[in-house]
Design a protein around this motif. Sequence first.
Motif, PDB file in Angstrom:
ATOM      1  N   SER A 112       1.096  -0.816 -80.510  1.00 21.55           N
ATOM      2  CA  SER A 112       2.155  -0.992 -81.504  1.00 21.55           C
ATOM      3  C   SER A 112       1.702  -1.698 -82.777  1.00 21.55           C
ATOM      4  O   SER A 112       2.424  -1.677 -83.769  1.00 21.55           O
ATOM      5  N   VAL A 113       0.548  -2.349 -82.743  1.00 23.13           N
ATOM      6  CA  VAL A 113       0.112  -3.129 -83.900  1.00 23.13           C
ATOM      7  C   VAL A 113      -1.383  -2.918 -84.149  1.00 23.13           C
ATOM      8  O   VAL A 113      -2.103  -2.408 -83.294  1.00 23.13           O
TER       9      VAL A 113
ATOM     10  N   ASN B 187     -13.152  -9.538 -77.617  1.00 21.80           N
ATOM     11  CA  ASN B 187     -14.528 -10.020 -77.649  1.00 21.80           C
ATOM     12  C   ASN B 187     -14.603 -11.310 -78.471  1.00 21.80           C
ATOM     13  O   ASN B 187     -15.248 -12.280 -78.073  1.00 21.80           O
ATOM     14  N   HIS B 188     -13.930 -11.328 -79.587  1.00 23.41           N
ATOM     15  CA  HIS B 188     -13.880 -12.512 -80.452  1.00 23.41           C
ATOM     16  C   HIS B 188     -13.253 -13.692 -79.700  1.00 23.41           C
ATOM     17  O   HIS B 188     -13.785 -14.805 -79.719  1.00 23.41           O
ATOM     18  N   LEU B 189     -12.146 -13.438 -79.030  1.00 27.33           N
ATOM     19  CA  LEU B 189     -11.463 -14.490 -78.273  1.00 27.33           C
ATOM     20  C   LEU B 189     -12.307 -14.998 -77.111  1.00 27.33           C
ATOM     21  O   LEU B 189     -12.330 -16.199 -76.824  1.00 27.33           O
ATOM     22  N   SER B 190     -13.001 -14.092 -76.454  1.00 26.64           N
ATOM     23  CA  SER B 190     -13.848 -14.478 -75.336  1.00 26.64           C
ATOM     24  C   SER B 190     -14.928 -15.454 -75.778  1.00 26.64           C
ATOM     25  O   SER B 190     -15.179 -16.469 -75.120  1.00 26.64           O
ATOM     26  N   PHE B 191     -15.561 -15.152 -76.889  1.00 28.09           N
ATOM     27  CA  PHE B 191     -16.599 -16.044 -77.415  1.00 28.09           C
ATOM     28  C   PHE B 191     -15.998 -17.392 -77.806  1.00 28.09           C
ATOM     29  O   PHE B 191     -16.542 -18.446 -77.489  1.00 28.09           O
TER      30      PHE B 191
ATOM     31  N   VAL C  81      -3.550 -13.734 -81.773  1.00 25.71           N
ATOM     32  CA  VAL C  81      -4.515 -12.634 -81.708  1.00 25.71           C
ATOM     33  C   VAL C  81      -4.478 -11.990 -80.327  1.00 25.71           C
ATOM     34  O   VAL C  81      -4.456 -10.761 -80.202  1.00 25.71           O
ATOM     35  N   ARG C  82      -4.443 -12.804 -79.287  1.00 23.75           N
ATOM     36  CA  ARG C  82      -4.405 -12.271 -77.919  1.00 23.75           C
ATOM     37  C   ARG C  82      -3.133 -11.443 -77.699  1.00 23.75           C
ATOM     38  O   ARG C  82      -3.191 -10.349 -77.137  1.00 23.75           O
ATOM     39  N   ALA C  83      -2.014 -11.922 -78.169  1.00 24.50           N
ATOM     40  CA  ALA C  83      -0.750 -11.187 -78.019  1.00 24.50           C
ATOM     41  C   ALA C  83      -0.801  -9.862 -78.774  1.00 24.50           C
ATOM     42  O   ALA C  83      -0.352  -8.835 -78.263  1.00 24.50           O
ATOM     43  N   ALA C  84      -1.357  -9.882 -79.970  1.00 26.27           N
ATOM     44  CA  ALA C  84      -1.467  -8.646 -80.744  1.00 26.27           C
ATOM     45  C   ALA C  84      -2.396  -7.657 -80.050  1.00 26.27           C
ATOM     46  O   ALA C  84      -2.096  -6.462 -79.978  1.00 26.27           O
TER      47      ALA C  84
ATOM     48  N   LEU D 248     -10.011  -1.933 -82.265  1.00 24.57           N
ATOM     49  CA  LEU D 248      -9.701  -3.224 -82.886  1.00 24.57           C
ATOM     50  C   LEU D 248      -9.285  -4.251 -81.836  1.00 24.57           C
ATOM     51  O   LEU D 248      -9.649  -5.427 -81.925  1.00 24.57           O
ATOM     52  N   ALA D 249      -8.531  -3.814 -80.830  1.00 26.02           N
ATOM     53  CA  ALA D 249      -8.122  -4.725 -79.756  1.00 26.02           C
ATOM     54  C   ALA D 249      -9.337  -5.199 -78.966  1.00 26.02           C
ATOM     55  O   ALA D 249      -9.450  -6.384 -78.630  1.00 26.02           O
ATOM     56  N   ALA D 250     -10.261  -4.281 -78.683  1.00 25.49           N
ATOM     57  CA  ALA D 250     -11.477  -4.663 -77.954  1.00 25.49           C
ATOM     58  C   ALA D 250     -12.274  -5.679 -78.758  1.00 25.49           C
ATOM     59  O   ALA D 250     -12.782  -6.661 -78.209  1.00 25.49           O
ATOM     60  N   LYS D 251     -12.367  -5.473 -80.058  1.00 30.25           N
ATOM     61  CA  LYS D 251     -13.082  -6.417 -80.925  1.00 30.25           C
ATOM     62  C   LYS D 251     -12.379  -7.776 -80.902  1.00 30.25           C
ATOM     63  O   LYS D 251     -13.030  -8.822 -80.865  1.00 30.25           O
TER      64      LYS D 251
END
Length: 75
Positions: A11-12, A47-51, A2-5, A41-44
């Motif tokens: 591009s994705v 945020n998901h990864l941060s939590f 997810v972080r890489a995407a 979508l990347a910001a979301k």
Amino acid sequence: MVRAAAKNFKSVLVVVDPNDYGKIVETLKKKSASEDLRQALAAKAFNHLSFYDAQIAKYLGHEQFPQELALREEN
């Protein structure tokens, strides 16, 4: 993954929220996704990864009063 995407949002499309599935399906049907959508979508995703990362740190740290505290913003 997810972080890489999310880092490659230009591009994705990275999707972490099932509530976005409908929007993504419509976007894919049009075969065109705006940069604003990709960035949102990347910001979301970040945020998901941060939590998620904060929860792991909390579990592993066993600190009653940690020096840093991560709070999740509800949409």
